[in-house]
Design an enzyme around this catalytic site. Structure first.
Site, PDB file in Angstrom:
ATOM      1  CB  CYS A 143      27.009  40.269 -18.988  1.00 49.22           C
ATOM      2  SG  CYS A 143      27.079  41.192 -20.522  1.00 49.22           S
ATOM      3  N   GLY A 379       6.518  47.315  22.675  1.00 45.27           N
ATOM      4  CA  GLY A 379       5.804  48.396  21.998  1.00 45.27           C
ATOM      5  C   GLY A 379       4.322  48.139  22.107  1.00 45.27           C
ATOM      6  CG  ASP A 491      -2.184  47.465   7.377  1.00 46.67           C
ATOM      7  OD1 ASP A 491      -1.962  48.528   6.761  1.00 46.67           O
ATOM      8  OD2 ASP A 491      -2.311  47.405   8.615  1.00 46.67           O
TER       9      ASP A 491
HETATM   10  P1  ADP Z   1      -0.366  45.758  16.204  1.00 43.67           P
HETATM   11  O1  ADP Z   1      -0.274  44.728  15.132  1.00 43.67           O
HETATM   12  O2  ADP Z   1      -1.183  45.357  17.368  1.00 43.67           O
HETATM   13  O3  ADP Z   1      -0.701  47.095  15.650  1.00 43.67           O
HETATM   14  P2  ADP Z   1       2.423  45.880  16.113  1.00 43.67           P
HETATM   15  O4  ADP Z   1       2.624  44.567  15.449  1.00 43.67           O
HETATM   16  O5  ADP Z   1       2.518  47.089  15.263  1.00 43.67           O
HETATM   17  O6  ADP Z   1       1.069  45.875  16.825  1.00 43.67           O
HETATM   18  O7  ADP Z   1       3.453  45.993  17.298  1.00 43.67           O
HETATM   19  C1  ADP Z   1       3.709  47.181  17.996  1.00 43.67           C
HETATM   20  C2  ADP Z   1       5.193  47.318  18.258  1.00 43.67           C
HETATM   21  O8  ADP Z   1       5.666  46.201  19.005  1.00 43.67           O
HETATM   22  C3  ADP Z   1       6.010  47.286  16.959  1.00 43.67           C
HETATM   23  O9  ADP Z   1       6.161  48.573  16.448  1.00 43.67           O
HETATM   24  C4  ADP Z   1       7.332  46.709  17.426  1.00 43.67           C
HETATM   25  O10 ADP Z   1       8.150  47.700  17.955  1.00 43.67           O
HETATM   26  C5  ADP Z   1       6.932  45.758  18.535  1.00 43.67           C
HETATM   27  N1  ADP Z   1       6.788  44.383  18.045  1.00 43.67           N
HETATM   28  C6  ADP Z   1       5.674  43.820  17.531  1.00 43.67           C
HETATM   29  N2  ADP Z   1       5.891  42.542  17.188  1.00 43.67           N
HETATM   30  C7  ADP Z   1       7.183  42.279  17.474  1.00 43.67           C
HETATM   31  C8  ADP Z   1       8.025  41.119  17.321  1.00 43.67           C
HETATM   32  N3  ADP Z   1       7.545  39.995  16.797  1.00 43.67           N
HETATM   33  N4  ADP Z   1       9.308  41.207  17.706  1.00 43.67           N
HETATM   34  C9  ADP Z   1       9.793  42.357  18.214  1.00 43.67           C
HETATM   35  N5  ADP Z   1       9.051  43.473  18.377  1.00 43.67           N
HETATM   36  C10 ADP Z   1       7.768  43.449  18.019  1.00 43.67           C
END
Ligand code: ADP
Length: 630
Positions: A143, A379, A491
């Site tokens: 517990c 983004g 990463d």
């Molecule tokens: P990379 O892998 O090319 O460095 P990221 O995966 O960091 O790019 O994506 C950059 C930004 O895009 C993220 O910080 C996020 O805000 C947006 N983003 C990425 N993938 C998604 C997702 N699957 N859904 C919503 N937003 C996303």
């Protein structure tokens, strides 16, 4: 096994009362600890007599002090307990120093044991019950969190072999229908009852409320599942009629936690904002509604359990019964009928995701570019711009448009097939690619609340510590899955996790650094290389492993509990390398308890083999969650 004595001393032993009628007594025994056994002998007039009992070291699961009973004679002030497979032994040392000596020696001997407990009983088992929790079974689960567990299991010299990979052949056995899906996706399941394999030599067990990875769904309702220890089995699917009938309603959120639900309703902040969710704890549907009535200005959330009559009618307040949950909700949308307010605004967590049952086919899932409509920019990152898009006019997806020269494309396409098989609820799914034209599209699951780092920075202050813990749990869950597949992320950081519409956190970009062509990013000497998340063996020798992911996970935990601060804020990368190599570690954030800091700290052991594995961390988080729920 070595017979050499590690420790030997006269101690007081309490009778184990293996039968209810056996008497309680306390006898002086000579306790002898070797690497193989803890044995006790009669001792008379300075002479060692016959052996009265022995416990194999490898069967010991916990060694800890016990809280004193209300009145205790001076001779029994320093008790400790040895919990082992098949029993519980109470021993009394003569003083604190002696007790410490025994605890330390036993902890050292048992630290490699595979079945250490993460919870124990701090009270004695007396007169048929534990004084701490009143449970009446001697083998009842503990517990109280056993704090030593995390230090012990995290300093194992020998690392346990990883659970078998997905390629292991499946065994098919007949099973009762005992699984129900987690988060309304079919790739994590919660056992609905206990079940043990009785055929063959297998030890596969389903334990009620425990989670199982569903790695593959086969035709004819067979699910291939793996338990958290890596044991695989084929099980039959439960009929999901009830779940399916409500899943299509936008007010239904599936499995979310109570705190997630409250945060979503507060975020909406409208009188009568509501949602229906399923509690994995209680196994029940719950209707939650936000109201500022009668007098709270900030508003409160009320939770109503959906009850069922013996005739299978549903009700919230007894006078109003309905044949289905949608009918019940419809009625309460029009009438408050005993609730604090009527259900006015459905709060939806549903993004129209690509169904998890969609077949991926055998090769790469090449998607047709003309079936994808780009909507708005979300983004941009290392590989290029990310867009929200619609696939086949109805499914929300995220599209990474790979800028030319940013990615080693052939290498990626080769690997993408493996990555697409990772169909796990805490991993952002890769649906497929459009690789016939430039720019290449990488199509992934859309995560409505964006990147975890930004979410922590903008919403962190609204989150309670238990929600921060829940974020770490989600990430650890995903990582334990990758670890079980022997896949290294490379990463892991808050910037590479994404937050879903129901606030579940998922891990993204796993393995992707291997395809980055930018040397500044990849080389540990490059200016974009992220030293602050890297284990020493990575920044010194580029030696990646699941244990280097564990180091990064510790840093991610720190990011979560500082609500998105930059680690080692005052230092540049060269200084971090120097400091970390000298043994310097990140400080304890204010919101972090001793025990959570201990977890992070263990992730930063200089030697990779002394860091905990993700599956060990996961069981610790699970114990902490249970404790918070209690
Ligand atoms: P990379 O892998 O090319 O460095 P990221 O995966 O960091 O790019 O994506 C950059 C930004 O895009 C993220 O910080 C996020 O805000 C947006 N983003 C990425 N993938 C998604 C997702 N699957 N859904 C919503 N937003 C996303």
């Amino acid at each position: 096994m070595e017979k050499k004595t590690v420790l030997e001393e006269l101690l007081l032993k309490k009778s184990q009362q293996k039968k209810k009628i056996s008497p309680i007594n306390y006898k002086k025994r000579l306790f002898v600890l070797t690497k193989a056994n803890l044995s006790y002998y009669e001792y008379n007039k300075g002479k060692k007599g016959s052996k009265r009992g022995s416990i194999e070291i490898e069967k010991i699961r916990c060694v800890e002090t016990v809280n004193l009973e209300e009145t205790t004679p001076p001779a029994r002030q320093y008790p400790f307990q040895v919990v082992y497979k098949g029993g519980l032994l109470y021993v009394y040392a003569a003083n604190e120093e002696s007790r410490e000596r025994w605890l330390a020696a036993l902890h050292k001997e048992i630290k490699d044991n595979s079945d250490l407990l993460n919870k124990y009983h701090k009270g004695f088992f007396i007169n048929g019950k534990f004084l701490c929790c009143n449970q009446t079974c001697k083998a009842a689960p503990g517990c109280t969190i056993w704090e030593k567990y995390v230090t012990l299991c995290c300093t194992t010299e020998s690392v346990k072999p990883l659970p078998p990979g997905p390629e292991k052949l499946w065994k098919h056995r007949s099973l009762p229908q005992v699984l129900s899906p987690d988060k309304s996706v079919l790739n994590m399941a919660v056992a609905q009852c206990n079940w043990e394999e009785t055929e063959g030599n297998s030890a596969f067990r389903l334990v009620r409320s425990n989670k199982y990875y569903v790695l593959q769904e086969e035709d004819s309702g067979w699910w291939q599942v793996r338990d958290l220890e890596g044991e695989n089995s084929g099980v039959s699917e439960q009929t999901l009629a009830e779940e399916q009938s409500i899943a299509k309603h936008d007010w239904y959120a599936g499995y979310v936690s109570r705190v997630q639900c409250e945060q979503l309703l507060h975020q909406k902040g409208k009188e009568g904002a509501f949602m229906v969710w399923k509690s994995s704890q209680a196994g029940m549907y719950i209707v939650s509604v936000f109201s500022k009535l009668p007098e709270s200005r900030k508003g409160t959330v009320k939770h109503y359990h959906v009850h069922k009559t013996p005739q299978n009618k549903y009700y919230l307040t007894e006078n109003y019964c309905f044949g289905s949950i949608p009918k019940l909700i419809h009625y309460h949308q029009l009438n408050s009928a005993g609730m604090v307010t009527r259900l006015r605004h459905a709060v939806s967590t549903q993004v129209n995701k690509v169904p998890t049952t969609a077949s991926l086919g055998n090769g790469i899932w090449e998607l047709k570019r003309e079936e994808i409509v780009l909507m708005r920019e979300l983004g941009s990152g290392q590989f290029g711009v990310v867009h929200l898009g619609k696939w086949k006019g109805k499914y929300d997806v995220a599209i990474k448009m790979i800028k030319e020269g940013a990615m080693s494309e052939d290498k990626f396409i080769e690997e993408a097939q493996t990555m697409m098989k990772f169909n796990y609820p805490k991993l952002v799914r890769l649906y497929g690619v459009c690789s016939k034209l430039y720019p290449i599209y990488l199509v992934t699951e859309y995560m409505a609340n964006g990147c975890l780092l930004s979410y922590l920075r903008s919403h962190g202050k609204e989150l309670q510590p238990i929600q921060l813990l829940e974020i770490c749990y989600d990430v650890c869950d995903a990582m334990a899955f990758l670890e079980s597949c022997q896949f290294i992320h490379r990463d892991l950081a808050a910037r590479n996790c994404l937050v879903d519409s129901n606030l579940t956190v998922k891990v993204s970009d796993f393995g992707m650094t291997r395809y980055v062509l930018d040397d500044l990013y990849v080389s540990s000497l490059g200016t974009k290389f992220l030293v602050k998340w890297s284990a020493p063996e990575v920044f010194h020798y580029a030696k990646f492993s699941s244990k280097s992911d564990v180091w990064s996970f510790g840093i991610l935990m720190w990011e979560v509990f500082t609500l998105g601060k930059q680690p080692y804020e005052l230092y540049d990368d060269m200084q971090v390398i120097e400091k970390v190599s000298q043994g310097y570690r990140l400080y304890r954030p204010q919101l972090v308890s001793d025990i959570i800091y201990q977890i992070m700290y263990n992730c930063w052991h200089e030697l990779p083999e002394k860091r905990p594995a993700f599956y060990q961390l996961l069981s610790f988080f699970e114990a902490l969650r249970e404790d918070n729920r209690a």
